[in-house]
Scaffold this motif. Structure first.
Motif, PDB file in Angstrom:
ATOM      1  N   ALA A  57      35.330  -8.939  -0.031  1.00 31.69           N
ATOM      2  CA  ALA A  57      34.299 -10.028   0.729  1.00 31.69           C
ATOM      3  C   ALA A  57      33.347 -10.607   0.020  1.00 31.69           C
ATOM      4  O   ALA A  57      32.836 -11.547  -0.211  1.00 31.69           O
ATOM      5  CB  ALA A  57      33.680  -8.952   2.004  1.00 31.69           C
ATOM      6  N   ILE A  58      33.039  -9.734  -1.216  1.00 35.87           N
ATOM      7  CA  ILE A  58      32.094  -9.884  -2.111  1.00 35.87           C
ATOM      8  C   ILE A  58      32.601 -11.083  -2.884  1.00 35.87           C
ATOM      9  O   ILE A  58      31.701 -12.237  -3.118  1.00 35.87           O
ATOM     10  CB  ILE A  58      31.684  -8.721  -2.986  1.00 35.87           C
ATOM     11  CG1 ILE A  58      30.866  -7.634  -2.275  1.00 35.87           C
ATOM     12  CG2 ILE A  58      30.808  -9.060  -4.024  1.00 35.87           C
ATOM     13  CD1 ILE A  58      30.560  -6.243  -2.931  1.00 35.87           C
ATOM     14  N   ALA A 118      31.481 -18.782  -2.009  1.00 39.38           N
ATOM     15  CA  ALA A 118      30.662 -19.580  -1.252  1.00 39.38           C
ATOM     16  C   ALA A 118      29.497 -19.903  -2.064  1.00 39.38           C
ATOM     17  O   ALA A 118      28.683 -21.024  -1.606  1.00 39.38           O
ATOM     18  CB  ALA A 118      30.553 -19.001   0.007  1.00 39.38           C
ATOM     19  N   HIS A 151      21.200 -15.262   4.065  1.00 36.76           N
ATOM     20  CA  HIS A 151      21.446 -14.029   3.242  1.00 36.76           C
ATOM     21  C   HIS A 151      22.530 -13.213   4.088  1.00 36.76           C
ATOM     22  O   HIS A 151      22.780 -13.205   5.186  1.00 36.76           O
ATOM     23  CB  HIS A 151      20.201 -12.964   2.880  1.00 36.76           C
ATOM     24  CG  HIS A 151      19.503 -12.947   4.034  1.00 36.76           C
ATOM     25  ND1 HIS A 151      18.380 -13.829   4.547  1.00 36.76           N
ATOM     26  CD2 HIS A 151      19.536 -11.757   4.884  1.00 36.76           C
ATOM     27  CE1 HIS A 151      17.874 -13.219   5.684  1.00 36.76           C
ATOM     28  NE2 HIS A 151      18.568 -12.145   5.901  1.00 36.76           N
ATOM     29  N   LEU A 152      23.014 -12.243   3.387  1.00 40.57           N
ATOM     30  CA  LEU A 152      23.856 -11.073   4.128  1.00 40.57           C
ATOM     31  C   LEU A 152      23.925  -9.718   3.186  1.00 40.57           C
ATOM     32  O   LEU A 152      23.289  -9.735   2.308  1.00 40.57           O
ATOM     33  CB  LEU A 152      25.131 -11.848   4.103  1.00 40.57           C
ATOM     34  CG  LEU A 152      25.908 -12.005   2.699  1.00 40.57           C
ATOM     35  CD1 LEU A 152      26.564 -10.942   2.112  1.00 40.57           C
ATOM     36  CD2 LEU A 152      26.728 -13.144   2.861  1.00 40.57           C
ATOM     37  N   SER A 180      34.585 -13.543  -1.986  1.00 38.15           N
ATOM     38  CA  SER A 180      34.546 -14.529  -1.003  1.00 38.15           C
ATOM     39  C   SER A 180      33.270 -15.052  -0.696  1.00 38.15           C
ATOM     40  O   SER A 180      33.137 -16.434  -0.879  1.00 38.15           O
ATOM     41  CB  SER A 180      35.144 -13.953   0.287  1.00 38.15           C
ATOM     42  OG  SER A 180      35.037 -15.421   1.428  1.00 38.15           O
ATOM     43  N   TYR A 181      32.246 -14.292  -0.684  1.00 39.87           N
ATOM     44  CA  TYR A 181      30.955 -14.578  -0.604  1.00 39.87           C
ATOM     45  C   TYR A 181      30.450 -15.239  -1.940  1.00 39.87           C
ATOM     46  O   TYR A 181      29.618 -16.394  -1.785  1.00 39.87           O
ATOM     47  CB  TYR A 181      29.819 -13.521  -0.291  1.00 39.87           C
ATOM     48  CG  TYR A 181      30.151 -13.027   1.122  1.00 39.87           C
ATOM     49  CD1 TYR A 181      30.564 -13.624   1.999  1.00 39.87           C
ATOM     50  CD2 TYR A 181      29.942 -11.611   1.069  1.00 39.87           C
ATOM     51  CE1 TYR A 181      31.121 -12.989   3.253  1.00 39.87           C
ATOM     52  CE2 TYR A 181      30.424 -11.012   2.454  1.00 39.87           C
ATOM     53  CZ  TYR A 181      30.727 -11.715   3.254  1.00 39.87           C
ATOM     54  OH  TYR A 181      31.122 -10.974   4.723  1.00 39.87           O
ATOM     55  N   GLU A 182      30.657 -14.668  -3.248  1.00 41.77           N
ATOM     56  CA  GLU A 182      30.366 -15.391  -4.248  1.00 41.77           C
ATOM     57  C   GLU A 182      31.061 -16.590  -4.485  1.00 41.77           C
ATOM     58  O   GLU A 182      30.576 -17.884  -5.097  1.00 41.77           O
ATOM     59  CB  GLU A 182      30.911 -14.461  -5.532  1.00 41.77           C
ATOM     60  CG  GLU A 182      30.080 -13.181  -5.700  1.00 41.77           C
ATOM     61  CD  GLU A 182      30.380 -12.212  -6.552  1.00 41.77           C
ATOM     62  OE1 GLU A 182      29.517 -11.563  -7.146  1.00 41.77           O
ATOM     63  OE2 GLU A 182      31.635 -12.391  -6.878  1.00 41.77           O
ATOM     64  N   MET A 201      32.932 -19.756   6.224  1.00 39.07           N
ATOM     65  CA  MET A 201      31.764 -19.615   5.983  1.00 39.07           C
ATOM     66  C   MET A 201      31.098 -21.001   5.221  1.00 39.07           C
ATOM     67  O   MET A 201      29.862 -21.088   5.503  1.00 39.07           O
ATOM     68  CB  MET A 201      31.762 -18.586   4.715  1.00 39.07           C
ATOM     69  CG  MET A 201      30.469 -18.089   3.999  1.00 39.07           C
ATOM     70  SD  MET A 201      29.187 -17.356   5.155  1.00 39.07           S
ATOM     71  CE  MET A 201      30.026 -15.687   5.332  1.00 39.07           C
ATOM     72  N   THR A 241      36.982 -18.116   4.212  1.00 42.96           N
ATOM     73  CA  THR A 241      36.154 -18.943   3.245  1.00 42.96           C
ATOM     74  C   THR A 241      35.740 -20.235   3.955  1.00 42.96           C
ATOM     75  O   THR A 241      34.603 -20.810   3.542  1.00 42.96           O
ATOM     76  CB  THR A 241      36.940 -19.152   1.984  1.00 42.96           C
ATOM     77  OG1 THR A 241      37.289 -17.769   1.302  1.00 42.96           O
ATOM     78  CG2 THR A 241      36.452 -20.057   0.805  1.00 42.96           C
ATOM     79  N   PHE A 258      27.101 -17.419  -2.954  1.00 42.70           N
ATOM     80  CA  PHE A 258      26.020 -16.164  -2.825  1.00 42.70           C
ATOM     81  C   PHE A 258      26.054 -15.609  -4.074  1.00 42.70           C
ATOM     82  O   PHE A 258      26.833 -15.510  -4.788  1.00 42.70           O
ATOM     83  CB  PHE A 258      26.563 -15.452  -1.674  1.00 42.70           C
ATOM     84  CG  PHE A 258      26.411 -15.818  -0.201  1.00 42.70           C
ATOM     85  CD1 PHE A 258      24.924 -15.582   0.686  1.00 42.70           C
ATOM     86  CD2 PHE A 258      27.232 -16.457   0.313  1.00 42.70           C
ATOM     87  CE1 PHE A 258      25.003 -16.051   1.788  1.00 42.70           C
ATOM     88  CE2 PHE A 258      27.119 -16.914   1.929  1.00 42.70           C
ATOM     89  CZ  PHE A 258      25.870 -16.740   2.376  1.00 42.70           C
ATOM     90  N   VAL A 310      26.684  -6.313   2.501  1.00 43.02           N
ATOM     91  CA  VAL A 310      28.093  -6.115   2.522  1.00 43.02           C
ATOM     92  C   VAL A 310      28.014  -4.800   1.904  1.00 43.02           C
ATOM     93  O   VAL A 310      27.383  -4.273   1.130  1.00 43.02           O
ATOM     94  CB  VAL A 310      28.935  -7.207   1.797  1.00 43.02           C
ATOM     95  CG1 VAL A 310      28.378  -7.516   0.416  1.00 43.02           C
ATOM     96  CG2 VAL A 310      30.423  -6.902   1.819  1.00 43.02           C
TER      97      VAL A 310
END
Length: 179
Positions: free
Chosen positions: A134-135, A141, A124-125, A137-139, A107, A104, A143, A127
């Motif tokens: 991971a999803i 951040a 973008h990424l 964690s990205y949210e 990122m 985290t 995303f 997954v």
């Protein structure tokens, strides 16, 4: 609660190769990191590929994730589009660094680099849908899910959806201003 480790991003050194090769050769997490079929490269072939990627900094920017002087992963921007000002981000950690907030923090640092230093407009990424941690964690951040490619990846004996996520610089800046 223990304090969060000091996470920095830096250039790769020879001393980092063992940790980074551990990630690259980990078949258990291959699908989380790669779109193709699992295939472990020899150490020599892997090192040659690393050097080749680093030789083209215009198309990718790769960093070692460092915690207290030790390499625990890598994070980078690739497929950089200089006209539309966007890039894809990828991150990978050694097994002992997962679940500790290191990813985290790394990122957050690569996003700051992308938007402030790299002047990107969008990151973008992709997954696999089953990688719920991971999803999340990205949210966290910033995303957002932009779409889904149905049954796009062959993962451990079955087809899985690929979730596409993105973050605009304006969204990132608004979140920072609110903090």
């Amino acid at each position: 609660m223990s304090p969060r480790p000091a996470v920095t991003l830096r250039a790769r050194t020879e001393a980092d190769l063992d940790a980074l090769y551990t990630i690259a050769s980990d078949l258990d997490t291959w699908e989380e990191r790669n779109p193709g079929r699992p295939a472990v490269r020899t150490r020599q072939a892997w090192e040659a590929r690393v050097i080749e990627r680093e030789a083209d900094p215009a198309n990718s920017m790769n960093f070692v994730i460092d915690v207290d002087g030790d390499a625990v992963g890598n994070v980078g921007l690739f497929d950089v589009d200089e006209v539309a000002r966007h890039a894809e981000v990828g991150i990978a950690l050694i097994p002992t660094a997962r679940g500790k907030g290191i990813g985290t923090e790394a990122m957050a640092r690569i996003l700051e680099f992308a938007f402030v230093r790299g002047n990107l407009r969008r990151v973008h990424l992709e997954v696999i849908a089953s990688n719920a941690a991971a999803i999340r964690s990205y949210e966290k951040a910033g995303f957002v899910v932009e779409g889904r490619q149905r049954e796009h990846a062959w993962v451990r004996g079955q087809y899985e959806d690929i979730v596409r996520m993105g973050l605009l610089r304006s969204e990132w800046a608004a979140r920072r201003a609110a903090d």
